[in-house]
Design an enzyme around this catalytic site. Sequence first.
Site, short mmCIF file in Angstrom:
data_model
loop_
_atom_site.label_atom_id
_atom_site.label_comp_id
_atom_site.label_asym_id
_atom_site.label_seq_id
_atom_site.Cartn_x
_atom_site.Cartn_y
_atom_site.Cartn_z
N MET A 101 27.86 32.11 29.09
CA MET A 101 28.39 32.67 30.34
C MET A 101 29.91 32.48 30.37
O MET A 101 30.39 31.35 30.25
CB MET A 101 27.79 31.94 31.56
CG MET A 101 26.34 32.27 31.82
SD MET A 101 26.14 33.90 32.56
CE MET A 101 24.40 34.14 32.28
N HIS A 102 30.63 33.60 30.52
CA HIS A 102 32.08 33.45 30.59
C HIS A 102 32.78 34.50 31.44
O HIS A 102 33.95 34.37 31.74
CB HIS A 102 32.68 33.50 29.17
CG HIS A 102 32.69 34.88 28.58
ND1 HIS A 102 31.57 35.46 28.06
CD2 HIS A 102 33.69 35.79 28.45
CE1 HIS A 102 31.88 36.67 27.62
NE2 HIS A 102 33.14 36.90 27.85
#
Length: 366
Positions: A205-206
């Site tokens: 997740m970014h």
Amino acid sequence: MLKILNIVGARPNFMKVAPLHRAFEQHPEIESKIVHTGQHFDAKMSDVFFEQLQMPKPHYFLGVGGGSHTEVTARTMIEFEKVILAEQPDLVLVVGDVNATLACTLVAIKLHIPVAHVEAGLRSGDRKMPEELNRILTDSVSDFLFITEQSGIDNLRHEGVPAEKVFFVGNVMIDSLVHYLEKAKQTPVLTELGLAKDEFVVMTMHRPANVDTAEGLGAILTIIENTVPHKKVVFPIHPRTANNLKNVGLWEKIQAIEGLVLTEPQGYLEFLQLMQNASVIVTDSGGIQEETTFLKVPCLTFRDSTERPVTVELGTNQLLADLNPQTVHQKLMEILSGKAKQGIVPPLWDGKTSERIAQILVDKLA
């Protein structure tokens, strides 16, 4: 001699340029040089990829670093102009959709240097994404548009791009995956993390939409907490995500989750080994959608649109519009109970895309 400058900026670019540079070196009429803009300047996000992908040391390192989109783009343009004036290349090759892609394209075009864009024509339909603007603008001025999937051809036709600029060649990202698959199996990452095949879920997740708010980060924690009773969760955490968790006071809480394997960003080979042994991948990445489709590993992508629709139409990818823990849990349970979506490998995703690109450029320019 056909002199090509290949641009790498952020982490996904390395896996795309490595097979291209390798293919170019098989042609004595091509002189291939690598320009690293330095958009990803952390060693874990950059140096390790050059080492693992057996790429030569970049001929130029621009050292652009981080900052706002404007700052990164502007610094890249200023530094890259110096390189072009010194090298006088016959072609600038850009890949993907990062700021370096657009910045180097603009510099080259204004100096009347032809540009080849690899992964052209991809569209999410969401112009709030900086990557979408980078893709559209780069494609609008490039001379060679190399396409990974049918949607790219359709999008460019709709935008009025002349057909003679467009070449359907396949996916260079898959070239790297095919080339390194066996080597990845030799990495000890599963043993080191105490993992076994099909006994874990991989999460990445970014994207700002998912990790820049306390609400989004809280949802990520809930998704992990709901999953660990069933499977371990391996979460190689992006620096942006880690910093945001610390800023909103959730770092200690995430570290305390039993069954969560929190790691630093993984090298390419290690992450490839994790992906091919995972039960499912939970991500908001673009490239991972493609890799999981080739590996035939189920993928849940937290995006309300994708610029890679073939991964949904033919592959193993499913889009989830938001980080709703209840919806995610339901989807995960379906997959883990044996009801995973079955996919096929898209056309020309065969590991030979770079060779096709090299031959087209030789035929047209050498």
